[in-house]
Design an enzyme around this catalytic site. Structure first.
Site, PDB file in Angstrom:
ATOM      1  N   GLY A 169       4.309   7.001  -1.265  1.00 37.59           N
ATOM      2  CA  GLY A 169       5.729   6.187  -1.557  1.00 37.59           C
ATOM      3  C   GLY A 169       6.806   6.781  -0.667  1.00 37.59           C
ATOM      4  N   GLY A 170       6.739   7.292   0.459  1.00 40.01           N
ATOM      5  CA  GLY A 170       8.361   7.670   1.484  1.00 40.01           C
ATOM      6  C   GLY A 170       8.577   6.179   1.708  1.00 40.01           C
ATOM      7  CB  CYS A 221      -0.882   0.207   1.028  1.00 43.50           C
ATOM      8  SG  CYS A 221      -1.781  -1.661   1.654  1.00 43.50           S
ATOM      9  CB  CYS A 272      -0.313   6.952  10.365  1.00 39.95           C
ATOM     10  SG  CYS A 272      -2.238   6.993   9.178  1.00 39.95           S
TER      11      CYS A 272
END
Length: 425
Positions: free
Chosen positions: A249-250, A245, A364
Site C-alpha cells: 500500500g505504500g 498491484c 524493485c
C-alpha cells in the site's frame, strides 16, 4: 524462546521448507529484546551464508549434519560480526544448541571447530567478490554480465550493508520538523533525508508500531526509491488513480497524500488477505479517497478502459533490488518467465489510461530483462504511448530520464526501476 534458538528454528525452516526469514520470524513469539536478537542473527547469517560456509569448511573435517552447519553459521556470525556478544557465550550456546537439536557427539565437534576459530584469530577473506559478499555464482554472473565486474562488486557489497529505516511524512496530518522532534523525544536516532522532501531516516527505534507517532498516522515506512516512483508520476489533486498491484500500500498512500486526499484512488491486489492491510493503513493515515479491489492485473476489466488519469504498475518481479532488506532473495532462482507477465500486465494497464494520462511502470529489481527490455517492448507494441522524461529531486544525483535504474551502491536507495509513459492526446 530465546533469540538464538528462534534464529536457528528460522534457518532450519528456510533450509527445509523454503520459508522466508521475515515471515518465519513473525510466527515466533518472544519479548522485544529476544526478537531483536533473533532478527539480527537470522538476517546476518543469510547475508553472509556463503562466506560463513567458506570459513567453516576450512576447519571442519568430514561432512557436517545440516543442522550442525546451521548452528555453526550462527556461532561464527556472532564471533566474526558482532562485538557485543562475548565469544565464550557464543561458543557455549552453540554447544548447548547442538546437544538439543543434534546429538552430544556433534556437540564435541562444534566445540572443537569454534575453539579452533578462536585460536586462529582473524579469518582470511576470499578474493572472489561473490563469495566474500555471499552472492551465489549464477546471480553474480548475471550482475557482472549486465553491469561489469566493478559495478557488480559494488552492488554486491551494498547488498550486505545495514541501512536506516526510511519514513515518509504524512503531510495530511503533520510536517517534517514536527515529526522529527516527536521521534527524537521518543528516543529514535532521526535525521532529515538529504535530498527527498518530507522524508526521514531513523535508527535505533525498536518497534515502530509502538510509537505514538505511528498510532496517530503521522508516517509510514517506504524506501526512497518507491517514493520517487510516485513523485515521478506526479499525482495531482482531484485525479482518478489506479494502483494495480498495490500491496502493501505504500505507493497508494504516497499518491493519496500527494493528491491532498482528493479525487479517487483504487488500490488493487490479487491476494485477498492483503486488501484489509491496505485499508487498515489508509485508515491509520487518515486517507479517505482510497478503496480496494480484488483484481488480477493481467486480466481485463473493460469498464475501466480510458477511465484513469494515472495508473501505477509496480509489477511482480525478481526482487533483486531489495536484497539488502530481504537477504533470502539472493538464494532464490529468478523466474525467467517474469518479463512475459510484466509486459502482459503493462499492456493491460495501458488500456485504462485516458488520452493524455500517465502510465508509471516500476519494479524493485536491477535486471534489464525485467526493466528496460519490458519497457521498450511495451513502447513498440503500444505506439499511442510515448516516454516522458522524469525530473528527479535536486541533490539526488539521479539524471533526468524517462527510464531510470536506481542502484543501492550509487543512489543509497533500494535497487529500483522507474519508467514513465504518457498516452498521446
Amino acid at each position: 524462546m530465546n533469540g538464538r534458538d528462534a534464529a536457528l528454528r528460522v534457518l532450519i525452516a528456510c533450509r527445509v521448507n523454503g520459508a522466508w526469514s521475515e515471515a518465519a520470524l513473525k510466527e515466533l513469539h518472544m519479548d522485544r529484546r529476544e526478537a531483536a536478537l533473533a532478527s539480527r542473527l537470522c538476517y546476518g547469517v543469510q547475508q553472509n551464508r556463503l562466506l560463513l560456509d567458506y570459513w567453516i569448511d576450512g576447519f571442519a573435517r568430514g561432512k557436517l549434519q545440516p543442522v550442525v552447519r546451521d548452528i555453526l553459521r550462527l556461532a561464527l556470525y556472532q564471533l566474526q560480526f558482532l562485538d557485543k556478544i562475548p565469544a565464550s557465550a557464543a561458543v557455549h550456546e552453540a554447544v548447548e544448541q547442538t546437544k538439543r537439536f543434534a546429538n552430544p557427539a556433534a556437540a564435541r565437534t562444534v566445540n572443537g571447530i569454534l575453539r579452533s576459530v578462536l585460536r586462529a584469530g582473524a579469518l582470511p577473506m576470499p578474493q572472489d567478490a561473490a563469495l566474500r559478499y555471499s552472492h551465489p555464482e549464477p546471480l553474480a554472473a548475471l550482475l557482472r554480465a549486465q553491469y561489469g565486474a566493478q559495478t557488480a562488486q559494488r552492488l554486491m557489497q551494498s547488498n550486505n550493508e545495514i541501512t536506516p529505516t526510511v519514513l515518509q511524512v504524512n503531510t495530511l496530518k503533520t510536517d517534517t520538523e514536527t515529526l522529527k522532534n516527536m521521534l527524537s523525544q521518543a528516543g529514535a536516532e532521526v535525521s532529515t533525508h538529504p535530498w527527498l522532501p518530507d522524508c526521514l531516516e531513523v535508527r535505533a527505534t525498536g518497534s515502530l508500531e509502538r510509537l505514538d507517532a505511528f498510532a496517530q498516522g503521522l508516517f509510514y515506512v517506504q524506501d526512497t526509491a518507491a517514493r520517487l516512483s510516485v513523485l515521478a508520476a506526479r499525482p495531482q489533486a482531484g485525479m482518478h488513480v489506479l494502483d494495480c498491484c498495490a500491496a502493501p500500500g505504500g505507493k497508494s498512500f504516497a499518491a493519496a497524500i500527494a493528491m491532498g486526499n482528493t479525487g479517487s484512488l483504487l488500490s488493487c491486489d490479487i491476494h485477498p488477505h492483503k486488501l484489509p492491510l491496505i485499508e487498515k493503513g489508509a485508515q491509520r493515515l487518515g486517507i479517505t479517497v482510497l478503496r480496494t479491489c480484488l483484481h488480477d492485473a493481467a486480466q481485463p476489466q473493460p469498464e475501466w478502459d480510458g477511465h484513469f488519469d494515472l495508473v501505477l504498475a509496480d509489477v511482480p518481479c525478481s526482487g533483486l533490488g531489495v536484497i539488502r532488506k530481504k537477504p533470502d532473495i539472493r538464494y532464490k532462482t529468478p523466474d525467467a518467465s517474469l518479463p512475459r507477465l510484466q509486459e502482459r500486465i503493462l499492456r493491460r494497464q495501458a488500456q485504462y489510461v485516458r488520452a493524455g494520462g500517465v502510465l508509471l511502470y516500476s519494479t524493485c529489481t536491477v535486471l534489464r530483462r525485467e526493466n528496460e527490455d519490458v519497457a521498450e517492448a511495451f513502447l513498440r507494441a503500444c505506439p499511442d504511448f510515448e516516454p516522458e522524461t522524469v525530473q528527479f529531486p535536486a541533490g539526488s544525483g539521479i539524471p533526468d530520464a524517462a527510464m531510470t535504474t536506481l542502484l543501492p551502491c550509487d543512489h543509497g536507495t533500494d535497487g529500483f526501476f522507474i519508467a514513465k509513459f504518457r498516452r498521446k492526446p
